[in-house]
Design an enzyme around this catalytic site. Structure first.
Site, short mmCIF file in Angstrom:
data_model
loop_
_atom_site.label_atom_id
_atom_site.label_comp_id
_atom_site.label_asym_id
_atom_site.label_seq_id
_atom_site.Cartn_x
_atom_site.Cartn_y
_atom_site.Cartn_z
N ARG A 180 0.96 -1.05 0.00
CA ARG A 180 0.18 0.24 -0.02
C ARG A 180 0.82 1.19 0.07
NH1 ARG A 180 -2.24 -3.60 -1.63
NH2 ARG A 180 -4.21 -4.38 -0.92
N SER A 229 -11.59 1.50 2.49
CA SER A 229 -11.07 0.87 3.60
C SER A 229 -10.20 2.08 4.51
CB SER A 229 -10.04 -0.13 3.12
OG SER A 229 -10.64 -1.36 2.70
N GLU A 299 -5.15 4.06 6.25
CA GLU A 299 -4.85 4.01 4.77
C GLU A 299 -5.42 5.29 3.83
OE1 GLU A 299 -6.46 0.67 1.28
OE2 GLU A 299 -5.62 -0.11 3.08
#
Length: 307
Positions: A180, A229, A299
């Protein structure tokens, strides 16, 4: 609130600018959470040359922030000082075949559109993008992934503009993808990518994309005001499991709520502020740390200044 108007001075400094400059652009209109203060100056470049020209002529020290479609973003209530750059589909949203299983994709192209274009070309490996609500630029920045795939699997090179206006071509190694995130400096703005897949059966590709769509519909609050998310999955577990075990499912702060359907999603129930959403996220992080000893990492990107 509003900021001092930078547009007249920027227009004077950049007389050859072809893109659009707007003062105090409301960011709540542009984010999926529908919260946040204004951008002091919003710049929508006409194309990569226009972006390069602007970056080469912006005053030294003026903050520059890049946003996409606002799907994975909290803009704080005080807004964003300086210049906010938003790439539009008109100049940066193209998808074209280069042959040999490769596509050249603009940074403003929606992930889902790229997945559909690859499917139409009979290319497998892009299906996971159909489940990511954002653009290719953001996907490059965070090595976006879902459903067993990630950008590192399909990207071959990226095109970008540096903070000095220099045009760049970045190899897969230059991108430095990890979970990520990428290793590319924050001031670099992606403009396009070359991506590659493998020949696949169109029926199987379509079935996989339909499966991803069904999963999202059943398991995620995709029709709510959300940012996707919220936290990265820690090694060996899922963020939602830790959040649920900490008793945070349905937890509220002001107009913000942890989703009952999928508790790694935060929701604006209708009247939340950015402060409500960020405070709720930090409350979840604190409770997870207290119950499991795990520090959840955001995130969702959070930018701007608080009121």
């Amino acid at each position: 609130m509003s900021f001092p108007d930078l547009v007249p001075e920027l227009s004077r400094l950049m007389p050859e600018l072809r893109g659009r400059l707007a003062a105090n652009q409301p960011m709540a209109d542009l984010t999926w959470f529908r919260v946040g203060g204004p951008a002091q100056a919003m710049f929508t470049p006409a194309d990569a040359d226009d972006l390069s020209y602007a970056l080469a002529h912006l005053p030294s020290g003026l903050p520059v922030t890049v946003v996409g479609v606002g799907s994975n973003l909290i803009v704080r209530d005080g807004g964003i000082p300086g210049v906010v750059i938003r790439l539009a589909a008109k100049g940066f949203g193209g998808v074209e075949s280069l042959g040999e299983g490769r596509l050249r994709v603009g940074a403003a192209a929606l992930d889902k559109r790229v997945a559909s274009a690859a499917a139409a070309a009979g290319l497998a490996g892009f299906e996971f993008l159909s489940g990511i609500p954002g653009t290719i630029g953001g996907a490059l920045r965070m090595n976006a992934g879902a459903h067993g795939g990630e950008m590192a699997d399909i990207v071959r090179e990226a095109h970008a503009v540096g903070p000095d206006g220099m045009r760049l071509v970045l190899s897969l190694a230059d991108l430095g993808f990890s979970y990520r995130k990428s290793a590319v400096a924050d001031g670099v703005i992606f403009t396009a990518a070359v991506m590659a897949g493998a020949p696949g059966d169109p029926g199987e590709i379509a079935a996989r994309m339909a499966e991803i769509a069904r999963h999202r519909e059943e398991a995620q609050p995709i029709r709510a005001r959300t940012g996707g998310s919220t936290f990265k999955n820690p090694p060996g577990t899922s963020a939602w499991k830790l959040i649920d075990a900490a008793g945070c499912r349905g937890l509220r702060v002001g107009g913000a709520q942890v989703s009952e359907l999928h508790c790694n999603f935060l929701l604006n129930t209708g009247d939340a502020t950015a402060a409500d959403i960020e405070t709720l996220g930090e409350t979840v992080r604190r409770r997870v740390l207290e119950t499991s000893g795990v520090v959840l990492a955001w995130e969702i990107k959070r930018i701007g200044i608080p009121l």
